[in-house]
Design an enzyme around this catalytic site. Structure first.
Site, PDB file in Angstrom:
ATOM      1  N   ASP A  13       0.811  -1.218   0.000  1.00 26.70           N
ATOM      2  CA  ASP A  13       0.000   0.000   0.000  1.00 26.70           C
ATOM      3  C   ASP A  13       0.847   1.273   0.000  1.00 26.70           C
ATOM      4  O   ASP A  13       0.461   2.298   0.574  1.00 26.70           O
ATOM      5  CB  ASP A  13      -0.980   0.004   1.189  1.00 26.70           C
ATOM      6  N   LYS A  18      -0.570   4.176  -8.121  1.00 27.31           N
ATOM      7  CA  LYS A  18      -0.441   5.564  -8.595  1.00 27.31           C
ATOM      8  C   LYS A  18       0.832   5.740  -9.417  1.00 27.31           C
ATOM      9  O   LYS A  18       0.822   6.383 -10.465  1.00 27.31           O
ATOM     10  CB  LYS A  18      -0.435   6.535  -7.408  1.00 27.31           C
ATOM     11  N   ASN A  38      -5.415 -10.169  -3.611  1.00 29.86           N
ATOM     12  CA  ASN A  38      -5.049  -9.640  -2.295  1.00 29.86           C
ATOM     13  C   ASN A  38      -4.565  -8.196  -2.461  1.00 29.86           C
ATOM     14  O   ASN A  38      -4.636  -7.396  -1.538  1.00 29.86           O
ATOM     15  CB  ASN A  38      -3.960 -10.510  -1.622  1.00 29.86           C
ATOM     16  N   HIS A  41      -4.760  -1.787  -5.758  1.00 30.28           N
ATOM     17  CA  HIS A  41      -3.971  -0.664  -6.271  1.00 30.28           C
ATOM     18  C   HIS A  41      -4.930   0.434  -6.711  1.00 30.28           C
ATOM     19  O   HIS A  41      -5.740   0.240  -7.615  1.00 30.28           O
ATOM     20  CB  HIS A  41      -3.087  -1.127  -7.445  1.00 30.28           C
ATOM     21  N   THR A  42      -4.834   1.567  -6.047  1.00 25.87           N
ATOM     22  CA  THR A  42      -5.771   2.650  -6.308  1.00 25.87           C
ATOM     23  C   THR A  42      -5.162   3.647  -7.282  1.00 25.87           C
ATOM     24  O   THR A  42      -4.037   4.098  -7.095  1.00 25.87           O
ATOM     25  CB  THR A  42      -6.097   3.391  -4.989  1.00 25.87           C
ATOM     26  N   ARG A 142       2.184 -28.921  -7.358  1.00 28.91           N
ATOM     27  CA  ARG A 142       1.987 -29.411  -8.734  1.00 28.91           C
ATOM     28  C   ARG A 142       0.619 -30.038  -8.961  1.00 28.91           C
ATOM     29  O   ARG A 142       0.463 -30.981  -9.722  1.00 28.91           O
ATOM     30  CB  ARG A 142       3.130 -30.367  -9.119  1.00 28.91           C
ATOM     31  N   GLN A 223       2.004  -6.182  -3.400  1.00 28.11           N
ATOM     32  CA  GLN A 223       2.578  -6.331  -2.050  1.00 28.11           C
ATOM     33  C   GLN A 223       3.942  -5.635  -1.988  1.00 28.11           C
ATOM     34  O   GLN A 223       4.120  -4.644  -2.663  1.00 28.11           O
ATOM     35  CB  GLN A 223       2.660  -7.810  -1.647  1.00 28.11           C
ATOM     36  N   THR A 300      -9.736  -5.063   1.788  1.00 27.98           N
ATOM     37  CA  THR A 300     -10.577  -5.620   2.859  1.00 27.98           C
ATOM     38  C   THR A 300     -11.219  -4.548   3.750  1.00 27.98           C
ATOM     39  O   THR A 300     -12.049  -4.873   4.585  1.00 27.98           O
ATOM     40  CB  THR A 300      -9.742  -6.549   3.768  1.00 27.98           C
ATOM     41  N   ARG A 302      -9.883  -3.102   6.160  1.00 26.16           N
ATOM     42  CA  ARG A 302      -9.367  -3.145   7.540  1.00 26.16           C
ATOM     43  C   ARG A 302      -8.543  -1.908   7.844  1.00 26.16           C
ATOM     44  O   ARG A 302      -7.833  -1.398   6.963  1.00 26.16           O
ATOM     45  CB  ARG A 302      -8.453  -4.381   7.716  1.00 26.16           C
ATOM     46  N   ARG A 304      -5.435   0.131   8.728  1.00 32.69           N
ATOM     47  CA  ARG A 304      -4.017  -0.206   8.612  1.00 32.69           C
ATOM     48  C   ARG A 304      -3.285   0.252   9.865  1.00 32.69           C
ATOM     49  O   ARG A 304      -3.572   1.328  10.392  1.00 32.69           O
ATOM     50  CB  ARG A 304      -3.404   0.473   7.377  1.00 32.69           C
ATOM     51  N   ASP A 332       2.429  14.355   1.555  1.00 33.02           N
ATOM     52  CA  ASP A 332       1.433  15.352   1.972  1.00 33.02           C
ATOM     53  C   ASP A 332       0.660  14.917   3.218  1.00 33.02           C
ATOM     54  O   ASP A 332       0.115  15.761   3.939  1.00 33.02           O
ATOM     55  CB  ASP A 332       0.433  15.607   0.829  1.00 33.02           C
TER      56      ASP A 332
HETATM   57  P1  GDP Z   1      -0.719   0.243  -3.585  1.00 30.81           P
HETATM   58  O1  GDP Z   1      -1.331  -1.013  -3.096  1.00 30.81           O
HETATM   59  O2  GDP Z   1       0.761   0.298  -3.332  1.00 30.81           O
HETATM   60  O3  GDP Z   1      -1.043   0.545  -5.022  1.00 30.81           O
HETATM   61  O4  GDP Z   1      -1.338   1.411  -2.711  1.00 30.81           O
HETATM   62  P2  GDP Z   1      -2.913   1.602  -2.334  1.00 30.81           P
HETATM   63  O5  GDP Z   1      -3.630   2.019  -3.556  1.00 30.81           O
HETATM   64  O6  GDP Z   1      -3.409   0.412  -1.605  1.00 30.81           O
HETATM   65  O7  GDP Z   1      -2.815   2.761  -1.265  1.00 30.81           O
HETATM   66  C1  GDP Z   1      -2.227   3.970  -1.580  1.00 30.81           C
HETATM   67  C2  GDP Z   1      -3.267   5.076  -1.461  1.00 30.81           C
HETATM   68  O8  GDP Z   1      -2.607   6.316  -1.482  1.00 30.81           O
HETATM   69  C3  GDP Z   1      -4.264   5.148  -2.595  1.00 30.81           C
HETATM   70  O9  GDP Z   1      -5.494   5.578  -2.083  1.00 30.81           O
HETATM   71  C4  GDP Z   1      -3.676   6.207  -3.546  1.00 30.81           C
HETATM   72  O10 GDP Z   1      -4.654   6.864  -4.318  1.00 30.81           O
HETATM   73  C5  GDP Z   1      -3.066   7.139  -2.562  1.00 30.81           C
HETATM   74  N1  GDP Z   1      -1.884   7.890  -2.960  1.00 30.81           N
HETATM   75  C6  GDP Z   1      -0.845   7.521  -3.733  1.00 30.81           C
HETATM   76  N2  GDP Z   1       0.117   8.482  -3.724  1.00 30.81           N
HETATM   77  C7  GDP Z   1      -0.335   9.461  -2.917  1.00 30.81           C
HETATM   78  C8  GDP Z   1       0.217  10.691  -2.437  1.00 30.81           C
HETATM   79  O11 GDP Z   1       1.335  11.064  -2.771  1.00 30.81           O
HETATM   80  N3  GDP Z   1      -0.545  11.408  -1.570  1.00 30.81           N
HETATM   81  C9  GDP Z   1      -1.783  11.014  -1.170  1.00 30.81           C
HETATM   82  N4  GDP Z   1      -2.471  11.780  -0.333  1.00 30.81           N
HETATM   83  N5  GDP Z   1      -2.320   9.871  -1.587  1.00 30.81           N
HETATM   84  C10 GDP Z   1      -1.599   9.086  -2.431  1.00 30.81           C
HETATM   85  P1  IMO Z   2      -0.890  -4.241  -2.269  1.00 29.46           P
HETATM   86  O1  IMO Z   2      -0.451  -4.788  -3.601  1.00 29.46           O
HETATM   87  C1  IMO Z   2      -0.940  -4.761   2.068  1.00 29.46           C
HETATM   88  C2  IMO Z   2      -1.020  -8.891   3.551  1.00 29.46           C
HETATM   89  C3  IMO Z   2      -2.253  -9.351   4.281  1.00 29.46           C
HETATM   90  C4  IMO Z   2      -1.640 -10.343   5.252  1.00 29.46           C
HETATM   91  C5  IMO Z   2      -0.540 -10.985   4.425  1.00 29.46           C
HETATM   92  C6  IMO Z   2      -0.907 -12.315   3.793  1.00 29.46           C
HETATM   93  O2  IMO Z   2      -2.178  -3.504  -2.312  1.00 29.46           O
HETATM   94  O3  IMO Z   2       0.226  -3.507  -1.603  1.00 29.46           O
HETATM   95  P2  IMO Z   2      -2.516 -12.969   1.758  1.00 29.46           P
HETATM   96  O4  IMO Z   2      -3.979 -12.733   1.532  1.00 29.46           O
HETATM   97  O5  IMO Z   2      -1.644 -12.379   0.710  1.00 29.46           O
HETATM   98  O6  IMO Z   2      -2.189 -14.420   2.001  1.00 29.46           O
HETATM   99  O7  IMO Z   2      -2.180 -12.207   3.152  1.00 29.46           O
HETATM  100  O8  IMO Z   2      -0.229 -10.058   3.387  1.00 29.46           O
HETATM  101  N1  IMO Z   2      -1.251  -8.333   2.189  1.00 29.46           N
HETATM  102  C7  IMO Z   2      -1.182  -7.031   1.895  1.00 29.46           C
HETATM  103  N2  IMO Z   2      -0.983  -5.954   2.695  1.00 29.46           N
HETATM  104  N3  IMO Z   2      -1.077  -4.594   0.731  1.00 29.46           N
HETATM  105  C8  IMO Z   2      -1.246  -5.676  -0.082  1.00 29.46           C
HETATM  106  O9  IMO Z   2      -1.226  -5.579  -1.422  1.00 29.46           O
HETATM  107  C9  IMO Z   2      -1.353  -6.956   0.498  1.00 29.46           C
HETATM  108  N4  IMO Z   2      -1.538  -8.194   0.006  1.00 29.46           N
HETATM  109  C10 IMO Z   2      -1.462  -9.036   1.050  1.00 29.46           C
HETATM  110  O10 IMO Z   2      -2.889  -8.281   4.930  1.00 29.46           O
HETATM  111  O11 IMO Z   2      -1.026  -9.652   6.308  1.00 29.46           O
HETATM  112 MG    MG Z   3      -2.868  -1.635  -1.850  1.00 26.91          MG
END
Ligand code: GDP
Ligand code: IMO
Ligand code: MG
Length: 428
Positions: A13, A18, A38, A41-42, A142, A223, A300, A302, A304, A332
């Site tokens: 996350d 982005k 799992n 990506h936003t 397998r 991840q 999910t 949940r 963080r 920011d």
């Molecule tokens: P990822 O799983 O690594 O793609 O990240 P996520 O999408 O789960 O969480 C990152 C969140 O931060 C998303 O809601 C994005 O839109 C947001 N985001 C990404 N870069 C920035 C930033 O520089 N500033 C802010 N405020 N939000 C950001």
């Molecule tokens: P992105 O790509 C954050 C975490 C779960 C759990 C562990 C194992 O959005 O960064 P799983 O379902 O993979 O067997 O869970 O990994 N987890 C993540 N945490 N961002 C993710 O993906 C995750 N994908 C799995 O919360 O702790």
């Molecule tokens: Mg994410």
């Protein structure tokens, strides 16, 4: 420079979606190389929020071809839902290709994910419950079902029958559950096969031809390093390899095809699910960061866990992923914190550690050594050049770069595409 891997450096996350979307403007192909739904990506485009779980984060550019690589585990129902949402919003996913070698998540994988977690009691991992671990278990054993079999009725029937015979024994005898019905699953998945067939191909071949032609390819990790099966905080990890080297295995290209590795670094640290987190803030400050950053799981929902930036984690991630430079995101979110801290090292029983501990016991005992830095107390979300950032903010960025050994090539100050400061050319 035609190929770049974008990989997470912390516990996920970080804003990979982005950054991949931002770089995809100039890419010809974006390929996901591991994980499944799992991931969340936003990507925010013109104020519209897209939550991508399986579709690569290049899908929002009409000219960008997208690949779901062989080491992605695919839940077909989730993928079809994502495709539907996207087309309903006017986007075209015709350029999507799914590896014929990718494994399929089956209903028993989701069920076993939940049952295995329940069985662990206090030691549960806090998985996303999407069947990721059990699907990878079958791959390694397998016995898994790949797209190439899903598309062949005869093979699919035989493989499903074999799998179900065994899974039903586990479900009934170990967990005391009802067995799953062959016919219902067979019919459901035949429907998915019919709809996904046009997208399925040999994506390794596709990517190699693209790279040979000098086209620009982005490899998108899900991840992050600390959730890597080998290099993360085992067993509190996911079941695949998010680190950059795995782009080769997970997409079917050789290691010499990768030209650059960008590590995505969140300006502080978060973690969803259980497991060690040395810089976690289990106090009002941690809650304040969660609220300021809306730190709730994309997949999910949940909350963080939040904490200070950890340079030990970053140095380790730089090594295991071979990172050239970083994209620093969500700076920011710290705008209103008067005092900041960065963890520069870990102390254990009075000794400074010089390596990242493999032992969970040691990780549970370490005390972070912090360096204090002043906050900038200014809204930086409108900054478009590095010079626009207040001096204290630049000092924070430079300190992260110095402590982690990674140049801050991209600095992100908001979720939108234009809230991105680019300090060195990427595809050059
Ligand atoms: P990822 O799983 O690594 O793609 O990240 P996520 O999408 O789960 O969480 C990152 C969140 O931060 C998303 O809601 C994005 O839109 C947001 N985001 C990404 N870069 C920035 C930033 O520089 N500033 C802010 N405020 N939000 C950001
Ligand atoms: P992105 O790509 C954050 C975490 C779960 C759990 C562990 C194992 O959005 O960064 P799983 O379902 O993979 O067997 O869970 O990994 N987890 C993540 N945490 N961002 C993710 O993906 C995750 N994908 C799995 O919360 O702790
Ligand atoms: Mg994410």
């Amino acid at each position: 420079m035609p190929s770049i891997v974008v990989t997470g450096t912390q516990w996920g996350d970080e804003g990979k979606g982005k950054i991949v979307d931002f770089l995809a403007e100039r890419a010809d192909v974006v390929a996901r190389y591991q994980g499944g739904n799992n991931a969340g990506h936003t990507v925010v485009v013109k104020g519209e929020v897209h939550k991508l779980h399986l579709l690569p984060s290049g899908i929002l550019y009409p000219g960008c071809r997208c690949v779901i690589g062989n080491d992605v585990v695919v839940d077909p129902a989730v993928l079809l839902q994502e495709l539907e949402t996207l087309t309903a919003r006017g986007f075209d996913a015709a350029g999507l290709r799914i590896s014929n070698r990718a494994h399929v998540i089956m209903p028993y994988h989701r069920l076993l994910d939940q049952l295995e977690e329940e069985g662990k009691g206090d030691a549960k991992l806090g998985t996303t419950g999407r069947g990721i671990g059990p699907c990878y278990q079958d791959k390694v054993a397998r016995t898994g079902i790949r797209f190439v079999s899903l598309l062949d009725d005869e093979d699919f029937a035989a493989e499903l029958r074999r799998n179900l015979d065994f899974k039903n024994l586990i479900l009934t005898r170990v967990y005391g559950r009802a067995p799953l019905d062959f016919a219902a699953i067979y019919d459901e998945y035949r429907g998915y096969a019919a709809r996904l067939r046009p997208y399925v191909t040999d994506t390794s071949r596709l990517l190699n031809r693209e790279l040979e032609a000098g086209h620009k390819v982005l490899f998108e990790g899900a991840q992050a390093a600390m959730l890597d099966l080998d290099h993360g905080t085992y067993p509190y990890v996911t079941s695949s390899h998010p680190i950059a080297a795995h782009a080769g295995v997970g997409a079917g290209v050789g290691p010499r095809r990768i030209d650059k590795v960008i590590g995505v670094v969140k300006a502080y640290t978060t973690r969803v699910g259980a497991g060690p987190f040395p810089t976690e803030l289990t106090n009002a400050l941690g809650d304040a960061i969660r609220e300021a950053g809306h730190e709730y799981g994309t997949t999910t929902g949940r909350p963080r866990r939040c904490g200070w930036l950890d340079a030990c984690v970053l140095r380790y991630a730089r090594d295991v992923s071979g990172i050239d430079c970083m994209a620093l995101t969500r700076l920011d979110i710290l705008d209103r914190l008067p005092d900041l801290k960065i963890c520069t090292g870990y102390r254990c029983q009075g000794q400074l550690l010089d390596e990242f501990p493999a032992s969970l016991k040691v990780l549970g005992q370490v005390e972070p050594v912090y360096e204090d830095l002043p906050g900038w107390m200014t809204d930086i979300s409108t900054a478009r050049r590095y010079e626009d950032l207040p001096p204290a903010c630049r000092a924070y960025v430079e300190r992260i770069a110095a402590l982690s050994g990674m140049r801050a090539a991209i600095v992100s100050v908001g979720p939108a595409r234009d809230q991105t400061i680019i300090r060195e050319p990427m595809f050059d």
